[in-house]
Design an enzyme around this catalytic site. Structure first.
Site, PDB file in Angstrom:
ATOM      1  N   LYS A 172       0.832  -0.746   0.368  1.00 30.69           N
ATOM      2  CA  LYS A 172      -0.001  -0.428  -0.134  1.00 30.69           C
ATOM      3  C   LYS A 172       0.771   1.275   0.297  1.00 30.69           C
ATOM      4  O   LYS A 172       1.984   1.119   0.593  1.00 30.69           O
ATOM      5  CB  LYS A 172      -0.211  -0.125   1.588  1.00 30.69           C
ATOM      6  CG  LYS A 172      -1.810   0.856   0.997  1.00 30.69           C
ATOM      7  CD  LYS A 172      -2.542   0.541   2.583  1.00 30.69           C
ATOM      8  CE  LYS A 172      -4.191   1.826   2.764  1.00 30.69           C
ATOM      9  NZ  LYS A 172      -4.338   1.470   3.969  1.00 30.69           N
TER      10      LYS A 172
ATOM     11  N   SER B 130      -9.905   1.447   2.891  1.00 31.26           N
ATOM     12  CA  SER B 130      -8.877   2.783   2.385  1.00 31.26           C
ATOM     13  C   SER B 130      -8.173   1.357   1.740  1.00 31.26           C
ATOM     14  O   SER B 130      -7.013   2.165   0.616  1.00 31.26           O
ATOM     15  CB  SER B 130      -8.051   3.114   2.733  1.00 31.26           C
ATOM     16  OG  SER B 130      -7.085   2.749   3.780  1.00 31.26           O
TER      17      SER B 130
ATOM     18  N   SER C  84     -10.164   0.029   7.196  1.00 27.72           N
ATOM     19  CA  SER C  84      -9.301  -0.659   5.287  1.00 27.72           C
ATOM     20  C   SER C  84      -8.532  -2.067   5.291  1.00 27.72           C
ATOM     21  O   SER C  84      -8.370  -1.623   3.632  1.00 27.72           O
ATOM     22  CB  SER C  84      -8.388   0.637   5.871  1.00 27.72           C
ATOM     23  OG  SER C  84      -9.277   1.599   5.574  1.00 27.72           O
TER      24      SER C  84
HETATM   25  N1  GLN Z   1     -12.823   3.456   6.182  1.00 29.48           N
HETATM   26  C1  GLN Z   1     -12.290   4.087   7.678  1.00 29.48           C
HETATM   27  C2  GLN Z   1     -12.435   5.729   7.036  1.00 29.48           C
HETATM   28  O1  GLN Z   1     -12.695   6.359   6.200  1.00 29.48           O
HETATM   29  C3  GLN Z   1     -11.405   3.224   7.648  1.00 29.48           C
HETATM   30  C4  GLN Z   1     -10.111   4.017   7.923  1.00 29.48           C
HETATM   31  C5  GLN Z   1      -8.634   2.649   7.522  1.00 29.48           C
HETATM   32  O2  GLN Z   1      -8.926   1.833   8.157  1.00 29.48           O
HETATM   33  N2  GLN Z   1      -7.652   3.341   7.480  1.00 29.48           N
HETATM   34  O3  GLN Z   1     -11.631   6.414   8.218  1.00 29.48           O
END
Ligand code: GLN
Length: 460
Positions: free
Chosen positions: A72, A147, A171
């Site tokens: 990532k 993400s 994420s």
């Molecule tokens: N979707 C979540 C957010 O928008 C989680 C993001 C993450 O785990 N980095 O914060």
């Protein structure tokens, strides 16, 4: 080929690392233009490394010999750009290598490229990337989740057998579920974050996304362990007992509003476990319903502090021809996208001394209650099961309302707030024939139990 197969065959000399990596790079070049999962491939270097691995003595090439891995774009790999999918860091080159990447390299893995993501890991759809959205390989009109959407799409499309993601509130698990692959958020403290660009340090964890459970377990065993460069990391406790008769908990209060295909798939999973001799017990997680709002207050607060360094003076985009300090700040910080700005503003607001008692401190207390809920429940059962997400993957551009997007993490946030490990395996489909995920949470450092339970859900 699976991670396990590649490592075995490259070690025995049955296939060469060069062959694997050449095919992988060709596959990425063919598939990536329609998916946008990779922001960059490290072609020359990957080929060079493959040759180095082939030159090593047989059987001594490492546990991940010749395995192509994608990382990532918030994980540092020395000399390579690490942009966090942001204009802010578009040209930022990593000055050192993250511990997880070092560990992968030491075991013979080949890092083939960096994957697209929501900017600074904030989002649930990958639509927040400054470099365009990622497409779900199972339906190009749909999001891959976020993400770590690029990592999940890269694995689901067969471009790589494993990719690293990071998970602060879901994420890894939410995109893995949307793309029909396996993803784990390890116990907080089990994987070093040295070299991970911080979003919310009290919740961030790195973990692998793979096509199957065995691969996931192998890669996690390589990247986990204490690291003196991350003071929150801990060694896993030894002498873990192997459980024979599993008891799984269903948090009926938390899942009260479950409906549609998500409810159906989950109930099928429960029935399947019963046929395998697993005991199912009703448990209660009374504060889990507050996990999503609690998560957003805490992580935005931490983000507002962590992202202060991206001001163009210490790190990040630096505008030319600025008048004074204020003008410099205004122009440099404008390089952030709208979601990142929203979180910084929300976090700064909730940390403001006039409100901290109402928001940040209150959320810290709620977090403690969520932790206690898990500890209490995990005294009664070995692991807790629930759906990974309320719904399957939605269409790109379909969800505009921010709160609806935030609720995509409804079921994933509790594990981050409690610090416990959680894994998703594909289980069932929604009405659009998109995959759904089954989420399993266990107590600290009980990742082996997650894999064992997941294997049962896969009919093993
Ligand atoms: N979707 C979540 C957010 O928008 C989680 C993001 C993450 O785990 N980095 O914060």
């Amino acid at each position: 080929m699976t991670v396990v197969d590649i490592a075995k065959k490259v070690n025995s000399g049955e296939v060469s690392a060069l062959e694997i990596i050449t095919k992988t790079l060709d596959g990425i070049k063919e598939k990536n233009p329609s998916l946008n999962a990779f922001l960059e491939i490290f072609e020359e270097e990957a080929l060079k490394r493959a040759k180095e691995i082939d030159a090593m003595p047989q059987g001594k090439k490492g546990r991940l010999a010749g395995v192509p891995v994608a990382i990532k774009d918030n994980i540092l790999y020395e000399g390579h750009i690490c942009s966090c999918a942001s204009k802010m860091l578009e040209n930022y080159k990593a000055p050192y290598t993250a511990t997880v990447v070092k560990k992968l390299l030491k075991e013979g893995a080949v890092i083939v490229g960096r994957t697209n993501m929501d900017e600074f890991a904030m989002g649930s759809s990958n639509e927040n990337s400054a470099f365009g959205p990622v497409k779900n390989p199972l339906d190009l009109a749909r999001v891959p989740g976020g993400s770590s959407g690029g990592s999940a799409a890269a694995v689901a499309s067969g471009m790589v057998p494993v990719a690293l993601g990071s998970d602060t509130g879901g994420s890894i698990r939410q995109p893995a579920s949307f793309c029909g692959v396996v993803g784990i958020k390890p116990t907080y403290g089990s994987v070093s974050r040295y070299g991970l660009t911080a979003f919310a340090s009290s919740a961030d964890q790195i973990g692998p996304i793979t096509n199957n459970i065995e691969d996931n377990e192998l890669v996690l065993s390589v990247i986990s362990g204490q690291d003196k460069k991350d003071s929150t990391s801990k060694p896993a406790p030894q002498n873990k007992q192997e459980k024979q008769n599993l008891t799984l908990g269903v948090p009926t209060d938390f899942l009260a509003n479950l409906k549609g295909e998500t409810a159906e798939a989950f109930n099928q999973a429960v029935e399947l476990f019963k046929t395998k001799g697993v005991q199912i017990k009703e448990i209660s997680l009374p504060h889990a319903k507050y996990a999503a709002p609690c998560y957003h207050i805490l992580t935005s607060s931490e983000a507002s502090s962590n992202l202060a360094r991206f001001d163009g003076l210490r790190y990040g985009y630096s505008a030319k021809d600025t008048k004074d300090l204020e003008d410099t700040y205004l122009k440099n910080r404008a390089a952030f996208g709208p979601e990142v700005k929203r979180r910084i503003i929300l976090g700064t607001f909730s940390l403001n001394s006039a409100h901290a008692g109402d928001f940040y401190l209150q959320a810290q207390k709620v977090r403690e209650l969520i932790k206690q809920d898990f500890q209490k429940a995990l005294k009664e059962v070995d692991a807790i099961i629930m759906p990974t997400t309320p719904n399957g993957a939605f269409k790109i551009g379909e969800v505009e309302d921010i709160l609806t997007l935030y609720l995509a993490d409804l079921f994933t946030c509790p594990a981050n707030m409690a610090g416990v490990p959680a894994l998703t395996v594909p289980f069932g489909k929604d009405k659009n024939n998109m995959p759904l995920g089954l989420q399993i949470c266990a107590n600290y450092f009980n990742e082996n139990l997650l894999y064992k339970t997941a294997a049962l859900a896969r009919g093993k």
